[in-house]
Design an enzyme around this catalytic site. Structure first.
Site, PDB file in Angstrom:
ATOM      1  N   LYS A   1      44.545  29.193  49.724  1.00  0.00           N
ATOM      2  CA  LYS A   1      44.213  29.757  51.039  1.00  0.00           C
ATOM      3  C   LYS A   1      45.475  30.211  51.757  1.00  0.00           C
ATOM      4  CE  LYS A   1      41.069  30.305  50.967  1.00  0.00           C
ATOM      5  NZ  LYS A   1      39.875  30.330  50.161  1.00  0.00           N
TER       6      LYS A   1
ATOM      7  N   CYS B   1      36.006  47.951  45.405  1.00  0.00           N
ATOM      8  CA  CYS B   1      35.667  49.275  45.900  1.00  0.00           C
ATOM      9  C   CYS B   1      34.274  49.248  46.538  1.00  0.00           C
ATOM     10  CB  CYS B   1      35.684  50.352  44.835  1.00  0.00           C
ATOM     11  SG  CYS B   1      37.273  50.581  44.053  1.00  0.00           S
TER      12      CYS B   1
ATOM     13  N   LYS C   1      37.276  41.443  48.310  1.00  0.00           N
ATOM     14  CA  LYS C   1      36.351  40.306  48.366  1.00  0.00           C
ATOM     15  C   LYS C   1      35.673  40.031  47.035  1.00  0.00           C
ATOM     16  CE  LYS C   1      34.096  37.105  50.499  1.00  0.00           C
ATOM     17  NZ  LYS C   1      34.867  35.874  50.720  1.00  0.00           N
TER      18      LYS C   1
ATOM     19  N   HIS D   1      58.566  14.927  37.769  1.00  0.00           N
ATOM     20  CA  HIS D   1      58.774  15.459  36.418  1.00  0.00           C
ATOM     21  C   HIS D   1      59.259  16.904  36.461  1.00  0.00           C
ATOM     22  CE1 HIS D   1      57.224  11.792  34.711  1.00  0.00           C
ATOM     23  NE2 HIS D   1      56.224  11.855  35.582  1.00  0.00           N
TER      24      HIS D   1
ATOM     25  N   GLU E   1      47.242  33.333  49.963  1.00  0.00           N
ATOM     26  CA  GLU E   1      46.562  34.634  49.937  1.00  0.00           C
ATOM     27  C   GLU E   1      46.556  35.332  51.292  1.00  0.00           C
ATOM     28  OE1 GLU E   1      42.310  34.873  49.062  1.00  0.00           O
ATOM     29  OE2 GLU E   1      42.013  32.867  49.845  1.00  0.00           O
TER      30      GLU E   1
ATOM     31  N   GLU F   1      42.989  24.286  46.531  1.00  0.00           N
ATOM     32  CA  GLU F   1      42.356  25.267  47.416  1.00  0.00           C
ATOM     33  C   GLU F   1      43.214  25.512  48.663  1.00  0.00           C
ATOM     34  OE1 GLU F   1      40.302  27.427  47.127  1.00  0.00           O
ATOM     35  OE2 GLU F   1      39.552  27.919  49.113  1.00  0.00           O
TER      36      GLU F   1
ATOM     37  N   ASN G   1      33.152  52.858  41.167  1.00  0.00           N
ATOM     38  CA  ASN G   1      33.635  51.482  41.223  1.00  0.00           C
ATOM     39  C   ASN G   1      33.600  50.954  39.803  1.00  0.00           C
ATOM     40  OD1 ASN G   1      34.227  48.816  41.819  1.00  0.00           O
ATOM     41  ND2 ASN G   1      32.130  48.316  42.429  1.00  0.00           N
ATOM     42  N   GLY G   2      34.711  50.401  39.328  1.00  0.00           N
ATOM     43  CA  GLY G   2      34.753  49.887  37.959  1.00  0.00           C
ATOM     44  C   GLY G   2      35.951  50.446  37.214  1.00  0.00           C
TER      45      GLY G   2
ATOM     46  N   TRP H   1      39.934  49.909  46.102  1.00  0.00           N
ATOM     47  CA  TRP H   1      40.874  48.871  45.671  1.00  0.00           C
ATOM     48  C   TRP H   1      41.463  49.414  44.378  1.00  0.00           C
ATOM     49  CZ3 TRP H   1      41.766  45.659  41.462  1.00  0.00           C
ATOM     50  CH2 TRP H   1      42.638  44.587  41.690  1.00  0.00           C
TER      51      TRP H   1
ATOM     52  N   ARG I   1      35.574  45.095  50.444  1.00  0.00           N
ATOM     53  CA  ARG I   1      35.592  45.236  48.985  1.00  0.00           C
ATOM     54  C   ARG I   1      36.862  45.922  48.481  1.00  0.00           C
ATOM     55  NH1 ARG I   1      30.386  44.487  46.734  1.00  0.00           N
ATOM     56  NH2 ARG I   1      31.234  45.344  44.835  1.00  0.00           N
TER      57      ARG I   1
HETATM   58  O1  M6R Z   1      32.539  35.843  44.459  1.00  0.00           O
HETATM   59  P1  M6R Z   1      33.210  34.753  43.679  1.00  0.00           P
HETATM   60  O2  M6R Z   1      32.973  33.416  44.242  1.00  0.00           O
HETATM   61  O3  M6R Z   1      32.865  34.799  42.216  1.00  0.00           O
HETATM   62  O4  M6R Z   1      34.745  35.050  43.793  1.00  0.00           O
HETATM   63  C1  M6R Z   1      35.680  34.297  43.080  1.00  0.00           C
HETATM   64  C2  M6R Z   1      37.068  34.479  43.651  1.00  0.00           C
HETATM   65  O5  M6R Z   1      37.452  35.816  43.561  1.00  0.00           O
HETATM   66  C3  M6R Z   1      37.135  34.037  45.110  1.00  0.00           C
HETATM   67  O6  M6R Z   1      36.710  32.732  45.246  1.00  0.00           O
HETATM   68  C4  M6R Z   1      38.568  34.171  45.651  1.00  0.00           C
HETATM   69  O7  M6R Z   1      39.427  33.324  44.966  1.00  0.00           O
HETATM   70  C5  M6R Z   1      38.546  33.852  47.137  1.00  0.00           C
HETATM   71  N1  M6R Z   1      38.173  35.001  47.882  1.00  0.00           N
HETATM   72  C6  M6R Z   1      39.855  33.346  47.637  1.00  0.00           C
HETATM   73  O8  M6R Z   1      39.742  32.948  48.961  1.00  0.00           O
END
Ligand code: M6R
Length: 606
Positions: free
Chosen positions: A483, A2, A601, A502, A486, A479, A99-100, A75, A27
């Site tokens: 990527k 948020c 984010k 396996h 998502e 990773e 936010n929270g 969010w 956010r």
């Molecule tokens: O801000 P942070 O690095 O702590 O965030 C951790 C994850 O939320 C973040 O790396 C997330 O997995 C990525 N945005 C994915 O691309």
């Protein structure tokens, strides 16, 4: 999560709030809203489902000016994506954004008899009612009572209907930054909303109340309401860094920024060819005294930790463990005063990582945080901080932050090896020389982006995709799969290539895309055997190796090569390859690359 913004000052508040929300949209972006005092000092509210651009269109039709208000981009946590659940929320004389998560909102609903009054399903509206209940013309007392009764995390910005020109705020865990500028008083969930107006700001201390008026931002201790003076901080990037600058998407821009971000993160920390972290205030004693390393992080940052573990353990010959922060925080980890806990976070605000770090401290472990955002909670609360210098990362999918997190981890590894006698000076110098070769290698892969673009036509029509690799290549695959899934919504998973037979190999059938990463010389032949196994079952194989490898033509449908950097550094060019594949897959499917569904984010809720 948020985005939050509050403003009081001479500028047109509606426009400023909307522009601020556009910067904060990463956010959370399922709905947005603003509330402001209009020309007759009445609070007006506009909120709707959808992106900030839609809200902007609605607001442009509004008559009259305004100089004070609050704005929110959501969010969803409690309640679906509806107009009613969008913020701001109102109750009596209160209008607020939040936010929270207020964890005891059910209990508060009962205690204050709100069952029939609520028009939304949100915990935030409950907070508005509780605040209204206690508001007897004194905002401070009402906020004190709300705080006393609320459990969970929050950043609130509040308008009181009979106090035009004033915005009140309070936070616990969820971030807030504020500034008084020539353009007025501003408060926001992060710096991107403040940067157009100032480079000086302060982090709202937890447990302090904030009041914005057109002339001032004043903070007060919550208990006795005495005035406080939080430390002023300076941000070293400007608005340009948070703009697309001609790129169609932030993600593509941020992929291109990686070589520069790497230089900014690594070069200032080299002295006579050796890693030197003294300017960061990180003493060698920290590396000497530990008997194990525990890395804690989430998502991409955790994947950087997985790579680091694979290089650290054989080099340092001490146990290195990686744990997902949301798991770590509820475990009884085997850590103690002799454990170095490395916490990794781009935003520095990920709530699970913050909690995990708190737990590590409670066990007496030393904490070293690798953080991108200066002054963020993790940076403030960790005993030691190594900042990455990637500049603002706006796309939800992390790219440049991953590379510089890795760079920081490689620097730490090299310094540790040196001070623990695992490396001589000469070996450390060689390590870093070879490390720096990755920068041109990354530039090369960025230049060759069309190769990755061409590949995605073989991926985007498949519901599934698999990433396979052994050792370090497996760590990179994790990773790559994150990527792709998502931002393209293709179900993608990473598997240790030797583990396929396996169970997982049952999922391989005709034309299923398999992205096979094989950059490690010592296990190359083994990796090729696994590639052969999936090929034999009809997979469409996209093979990524270092250049110069002899690969038989029938093994790979597409063969992408990276420059022949040393094995332990291949992650850097590989990261670019995998990021570009994900980027073009998302683009090819016509999706919102920078703001994929359901994500945000910065994850500031559990
Ligand atoms: O801000 P942070 O690095 O702590 O965030 C951790 C994850 O939320 C973040 O790396 C997330 O997995 C990525 N945005 C994915 O691309």
């Amino acid at each position: 999560m948020c985005g939050i913004i509050g403003y009081s000052g001479p500028l047109e508040a509606k426009r400023l709030l909307i522009e601020g929300l556009a910067g904060l949209e990463y956010r959370g972006y399922d709905s947005a809203g603003i509330a402001f005092f209009d020309t007759v000092s009445q609070v007006r509210l506009v909120k709707q489902v959808g992106k900030v651009a839609a809200l902007k269109e609605t607001c442009e039709k509004l008559q009259g000016s305004s100089h004070c208000g609050i704005g929110h981009t959501r969010w969803a946590t409690h309640g679906g994506v509806t107009n009613a659940n969008a913020h701001p929320h109102q109750a009596g004389r209160i209008t607020l954004i939040h936010n929270g998560i207020i964890e005891n909102y059910h209990q508060l609903t009962e205690e204050f008899g709100l069952q029939d009054k609520l028009v939304s399903q949100t915990d935030s509206e409950v907070a508005a009612h509780v605040l209204d209940h206690f508001y007897k013309d004194d905002p401070f007392t009402a906020i004190q009572e709300l705080v006393r009764r609320s459990e969970g995390s929050y950043a609130f910005c509040i308008l009181f209907a009979d106090r035009p020109g004033e915005v009140y705020a309070i936070r616990k865990t969820s971030p807030l930054v504020a500034a008084y500028t020539h353009s007025g008083a501003l408060i926001a969930s992060d710096l991107t909303a403040l940067i157009p107006y100032t480079h000086s700001y302060f982090v709202v201390p937890e447990g302090e109340l904030v009041r914005l008026t057109p002339y001032k931002v004043q903070t007060y201790r919550l208990d006795d309401l005495s005035k406080t003076q939080p430390e002023t901080m300076t941000v070293n990037w400007n608005m340009d860094a948070a703009m697309k600058n001609g790129f169609p998407h932030f993600m593509l821009k941020e992929i291109h920024e990686q070589p520069e971000a790497m230089k900014n993160t690594v070069l200032p920390r080299l002295s006579k060819g050796l890693p030197d972290l003294s300017e960061d205030g990180i003493p060698d004693a920290l590396f000497l005294s530990c008997s194990q390393v525990h890395i804690v992080a989430c998502g991409t940052a955790m994947h950087a930790g997985m790579v680091a573990r694979t290089i650290m353990e054989p080099l340092l010959r001490i146990p290195v463990t990686v744990t997902i922060a949301s798991e770590f925080r509820y475990q009884q980890p085997l850590i103690d005063e002799d454990t170095l806990v490395i916490v990794i976070s781009q935003s520095g605000e990920t709530v699970d990582t913050i909690a995990a770090m708190g737990l590590a401290k409670a066990y007496g472990s030393k904490t070293l945080a690798i953080v991108n955002v200066k002054g963020s909670t993790i940076a403030r609360e960790s005993q030691y901080v190594l900042y990455t210098h990637a500049g603002p990362e706006i796309a939800v999918a992390s790219t440049k932050a991953y590379s510089v997190q890795l760079a920081a981890l490689y620097l730490i590894t090299c310094r540790m090896a040196l001070v623990r006698g695992r490396y001589t000076n000469e070996q450390a110098v060689t390590f870093l020389q070879e490390f720096l070769d990755v920068i041109p290698a990354m530039e090369d892969m960025i230049r060759r982006k069309d190769e990755m673009k061409a590949v995605v036509s073989h991926i985007i029509n498949s519901p599934d995709a698999f990433f396979i690799g052994r050792g370090l290549d497996y760590a990179f695959s994790l990773e790559g799969a994150l990527k792709l899934k998502e931002i393209s919504y293709i179900h993608s998973e990473a598997y240790a290539a030797g583990e396929l037979k396996h169970g997982t190999i049952a999922l391989i059938s005709d034309k299923v895309p398999v992205i096979a990463i094989a950059t490690q010389d010592d296990i190359f032949a083994k990796s090729m055997s696994n590639v052969r196994e999936v090929k034999a079952r009809g997979a469409f194989v996209i093979l990524v190796t270092k250049e110069g490898k002899d690969v038989s033509a029938d093994l790979a449908d597409v063969h992408i090569t990276i420059p022949a950097v040393q094995d332990i550094f291949t992650v850097f060019p590989i990261a670019v390859v995998l990021q570009l594949i994900a980027y073009y897959a998302s683009l090819g499917k016509g999706l919102d690359v920078d703001q994929p569904r359901n994500l945000a984010k910065s994850v500031t809720v559990e």
